[in-house]
Design a protein around this motif. Structure first.
Motif, PDB file in Angstrom:
ATOM      1  N   PHE A 155       0.734  -1.099  -0.070  1.00 56.25           N
ATOM      2  CA  PHE A 155       0.174  -0.214   0.013  1.00 56.25           C
ATOM      3  C   PHE A 155       1.024   1.287   0.004  1.00 56.25           C
ATOM      4  N   GLY A 156       2.120   1.124  -0.141  1.00 54.80           N
ATOM      5  CA  GLY A 156       3.111   2.291   0.191  1.00 54.80           C
ATOM      6  C   GLY A 156       3.049   3.098  -1.263  1.00 54.80           C
ATOM      7  N   LEU A 157       3.888   4.297  -0.743  1.00 52.85           N
ATOM      8  CA  LEU A 157       3.912   5.346  -1.889  1.00 52.85           C
ATOM      9  C   LEU A 157       4.303   5.011  -3.120  1.00 52.85           C
ATOM     10  N   THR A 158       5.236   3.906  -3.371  1.00 50.77           N
ATOM     11  CA  THR A 158       5.470   3.348  -4.702  1.00 50.77           C
ATOM     12  C   THR A 158       4.543   2.431  -5.256  1.00 50.77           C
ATOM     13  N   SER A 159       3.374   2.094  -4.574  1.00 54.21           N
ATOM     14  CA  SER A 159       2.655   0.783  -4.867  1.00 54.21           C
ATOM     15  C   SER A 159       1.526   1.413  -5.651  1.00 54.21           C
ATOM     16  N   ASN A 160       0.859   0.432  -6.384  1.00 54.97           N
ATOM     17  CA  ASN A 160      -0.566   0.809  -6.813  1.00 54.97           C
ATOM     18  C   ASN A 160      -0.724   1.950  -7.843  1.00 54.97           C
ATOM     19  N   GLN A 161       0.514   2.133  -8.773  1.00 55.25           N
ATOM     20  CA  GLN A 161       0.663   3.198  -9.720  1.00 55.25           C
ATOM     21  C   GLN A 161       0.240   4.532  -9.227  1.00 55.25           C
ATOM     22  N   GLY A 162       0.743   4.707  -8.017  1.00 50.51           N
ATOM     23  CA  GLY A 162       0.136   5.983  -7.255  1.00 50.51           C
ATOM     24  C   GLY A 162      -0.933   6.147  -6.818  1.00 50.51           C
TER      25      GLY A 162
END
Length: 245
Positions: A155-162
């Motif tokens: 779920f972090g800042l670099t996941s899920n294409q922003g």
């Protein structure tokens, strides 16, 4: 001093349901005096009644964290009744569309998220600091999220294409606020930390998505609220372990 004035007093924002409610319950079971808050007094009273039925010492109070009058009334009430505050758990938060991305996010909605998650937390902390300074073992716990970190692969800042941009950015800002406060107040002995409770089943159907039980997420927050005097400050933790951000 009365027996109650010897006990530790814990204030949890947004504690009429979900994680905040469970944190209130777990702190109450540790013998703390609990102040349960909600934007509507009826919701706070309902939550408090349930905890009172479990034999805990609980007081309900209305608190819209962005309302200066609400914050001031609560601080005056705490001063009058206890003369201090020992534990502040900044739990109240909001979010917008989980699919929002920085390139297309509705900035009015994003501003609302930042107002609540960052500035609401900041404002409550400023209001309660004079009372926290009167405690010999003050603790501030800012409930953050892996969404505001580089250390959460899911779920972090670099996941899920922003995705979840406004929420993630707001929680990264809460982490930064935590460090700044802890640095400024280190000499006071006050311990100030941010905690990620993990992906927690705060709504129906979330356990089927792999979310952990609410009691487990609350225990992560409880750890920071009950740190010994030689515990860490200015950190970001999940389940008592440092989380990079």
């Amino acid at each position: 001093m009365t027996a109650q004035q010897h006990k530790q007093v814990a204030l949890i924002t947004g504690s009429n349901r979900g994680l905040g409610f469970e944190v209130a319950r777990q702190l109450g079971r540790q013998g703390k005096i609990i102040v349960v808050t909600a934007r509507e007094i009826e919701n706070a009273e309902s939550a408090a009644q349930q905890l009172l039925s479990e034999g805990l010492t609980v007081y309900p109070h209305q608190l819209e964290i962005m309302d200066e009058e609400d914050r001031g009334r609560l601080a005056l009430w705490l001063e009058k009744n206890f003369g201090k505050l020992d534990i502040l758990v900044n739990n109240a938060a909001t979010y917008t569309d989980w699919s929002d991305r920085p390139s297309t996010a509705n900035l009015e909605k994003a501003q609302m998220v930042l107002q609540t998650n960052l500035f609401g937390t900041w404002a409550v902390t400023q209001t309660m600091l004079p009372l926290l300074r009167k405690s010999p073992h003050a603790r501030i716990v800012n409930v953050s999220s892996g969404a505001g970190s580089h250390g959460d692969p899911q779920f972090g800042l670099t996941s899920n294409q922003g995705g979840s941009a406004s929420y993630g950015i707001s929680k990264a800002a809460v982490n930064a606020l935590t460090v700044k406060l802890a640095t400024e107040l280190k000499a006071t002995g006050m311990l100030i930390n941010a905690v990620c409770p993990g992906f927690t089943a705060t709504s129906p159907g979330m356990e089927e998505m792999g979310a952990r039980p609410v009691a487990e997420g609350a225990a992560s927050i409880l750890w920071a609220a009950l740190l010994p005097d030689d515990g860490p400050t200015g950190g970001f933790f999940r389940d008592g372990k440092p989380l990079s951000w």
